[in-house]
Design a protein around this motif. Structure first.
Motif, PDB file in Angstrom:
ATOM      1  N   ARG A 252      66.581  70.158 -49.088  1.00 11.48           N
ATOM      2  CA  ARG A 252      66.545  68.796 -48.555  1.00 11.48           C
ATOM      3  C   ARG A 252      65.111  68.300 -48.461  1.00 11.48           C
ATOM      4  N   PRO A 253      64.802  67.123 -49.011  1.00 12.96           N
ATOM      5  CA  PRO A 253      63.456  66.559 -48.881  1.00 12.96           C
ATOM      6  C   PRO A 253      63.096  66.351 -47.415  1.00 12.96           C
ATOM      7  N   ALA A 254      61.855  66.570 -47.086  1.00 19.72           N
ATOM      8  CA  ALA A 254      61.415  66.424 -45.700  1.00 19.72           C
ATOM      9  C   ALA A 254      61.387  64.957 -45.287  1.00 19.72           C
ATOM     10  N   ASP A 255      61.730  64.706 -44.041  1.00 22.05           N
ATOM     11  CA  ASP A 255      61.639  63.369 -43.437  1.00 22.05           C
ATOM     12  C   ASP A 255      62.377  62.310 -44.248  1.00 22.05           C
ATOM     13  N   ALA A 256      63.556  62.654 -44.743  1.00 22.02           N
ATOM     14  CA  ALA A 256      64.342  61.694 -45.521  1.00 22.02           C
ATOM     15  C   ALA A 256      65.700  61.483 -44.859  1.00 22.02           C
ATOM     16  N   TYR A 257      66.172  60.243 -44.941  1.00 24.48           N
ATOM     17  CA  TYR A 257      67.489  59.907 -44.390  1.00 24.48           C
ATOM     18  C   TYR A 257      68.488  59.767 -45.531  1.00 24.48           C
ATOM     19  N   PHE A 258      69.682  60.337 -45.340  1.00 24.55           N
ATOM     20  CA  PHE A 258      70.711  60.244 -46.367  1.00 24.55           C
ATOM     21  C   PHE A 258      71.992  59.702 -45.759  1.00 24.55           C
ATOM     22  N   TRP A 259      72.668  58.864 -46.516  1.00 27.81           N
ATOM     23  CA  TRP A 259      73.821  58.121 -46.031  1.00 27.81           C
ATOM     24  C   TRP A 259      75.112  58.928 -46.049  1.00 27.81           C
ATOM     25  N   ASP A 260      75.079  60.150 -46.569  1.00 33.34           N
ATOM     26  CA  ASP A 260      76.280  60.978 -46.673  1.00 33.34           C
ATOM     27  C   ASP A 260      75.929  62.379 -46.186  1.00 33.34           C
TER      28      ASP A 260
ATOM     29  N   THR B 164      73.839  69.467 -48.202  1.00 35.67           N
ATOM     30  CA  THR B 164      74.595  70.412 -47.377  1.00 35.67           C
ATOM     31  C   THR B 164      75.571  71.154 -48.275  1.00 35.67           C
ATOM     32  N   THR B 165      76.498  70.419 -48.862  1.00 29.57           N
ATOM     33  CA  THR B 165      77.422  71.009 -49.846  1.00 29.57           C
ATOM     34  C   THR B 165      77.117  70.510 -51.255  1.00 29.57           C
ATOM     35  N   HIS B 166      76.509  69.327 -51.368  1.00 28.29           N
ATOM     36  CA  HIS B 166      76.233  68.708 -52.665  1.00 28.29           C
ATOM     37  C   HIS B 166      74.720  68.663 -52.899  1.00 28.29           C
ATOM     38  N   GLY B 167      74.286  69.230 -54.015  1.00 30.34           N
ATOM     39  CA  GLY B 167      72.874  69.246 -54.353  1.00 30.34           C
ATOM     40  C   GLY B 167      72.511  68.186 -55.377  1.00 30.34           C
ATOM     41  N   ALA B 168      71.256  67.743 -55.350  1.00 25.92           N
ATOM     42  CA  ALA B 168      70.767  66.741 -56.307  1.00 25.92           C
ATOM     43  C   ALA B 168      70.394  67.424 -57.613  1.00 25.92           C
ATOM     44  N   VAL B 169      70.916  66.909 -58.725  1.00 23.72           N
ATOM     45  CA  VAL B 169      70.665  67.559 -60.017  1.00 23.72           C
ATOM     46  C   VAL B 169      69.932  66.671 -61.022  1.00 23.72           C
TER      47      VAL B 169
END
Length: 263
Positions: A19-27, A32-37
């Protein structure tokens, strides 16, 4: 069968789920279960990035749905996310569910990761089921495995290290479509300089110029064209068009000329 071994898949999974530091995500599923590819800055006009992103999205969704005729899971396992970035503007990201099976994702008891590894290797072990019931209030539902969507995504990511295209034919089609669009725009600009030509003349000259404009394809990246060269091609086609038109008029027989010759 995937060409990547489990260690390589695990390494890619860890990177995707970081997880990128100091970032907000809408989901809550993201990182957590889904990674950015894969990412795509939509307004960057990078045609290769656009082609790779959309081609990869199609392949990953197809992998998620493969062998599941009664239910589509791509909307669960694959997220086509969009966000705003101060440097890139609108940024699209493919998030893929990494694991399925094994312990519940919300297991936070001590030794969770050791337990998950143990569960993966020993799906029927009593210790595995006991740990889940005590620490996670759930049950192990089989060994934890990588989802087909993630395996496909990992294959794509790995392939891009050696070859820049996810689908070269898709990129070529997009490049040619953009080239045609850019040529049409540049040609319209060139035609405005001769607004005293009739519509028919403009159309005929444009058609004539098109025979030569194809030479510009591939000279610049991403289907771009040099508008000055387009203007030159159009001017040359126009000069040739009116030269031929003038010759036709000059060489046309004068009315009554044949009658005088026969007299």
């Amino acid at each position: 069968m995937p060409s990547l071994d489990r260690d390589t898949l695990t390494e890619i999974a860890e990177h995707a789920l970081t997880r990128p530091a100091d970032a907000y995500f809408w989901d809550d599923r993201l990182f957590t279960t889904h990674g950015a590819v894969l990412h795509w800055a939509e307004r960057s006009d990078d045609l290769l990035e656009e082609s790779n992103y959309l081609s990869a999205l199609d392949r990953i969704r197809a992998a998620a749905n493969a062998g599941r005729p009664d239910a589509e899971v791509s909307d669960e396992h694959v997220i086509d996310g969009s966000s705003r970035h101060f440097a890139f503007g609108s940024l699209r990201t493919i998030y893929v569910q990494v694991y399925e099976g094994g312990c519940p994702a919300d297991c936070e008891g001590p030794g969770r990761f050791e337990h998950e590894d143990h569960c993966t290797q020993n799906e029927n072990d009593r210790y595995c089921a006991m740990w889940c019931r005590v620490e996670c209030d759930g049950e192990c539902n089989g060994p934890r495995t990588f989802t087909p969507a993630f395996v496909e995504a990992a294959e794509i990511i790995s392939g891009l290290q050696d070859y820049p295209f996810v689908d070269e034919s898709d990129h070529s089609e997009r490049e040619y479509e953009r080239f045609q669009s850019n040529v049409n725009e540049a040609l319209s600009d060139a035609q405005r300089e001769y607004d005293y030509d009739s519509e028919q003349q403009t159309a005929d000259i444009g058609q004539r110029a098109y025979e030569e404009l194809g030479e510009l394809y591939g000279q610049l990246a991403d289907g771009a064209v040099d508008s000055d060269k387009v203007a030159d091609f159009y001017r040359e086609a126009r000069d040739a068009y009116f030269s031929e038109l003038a010759n036709e008029h000059l060489n046309a027989p004068i009315e009554g000329q044949l009658a005088l010759l026969a007299a």
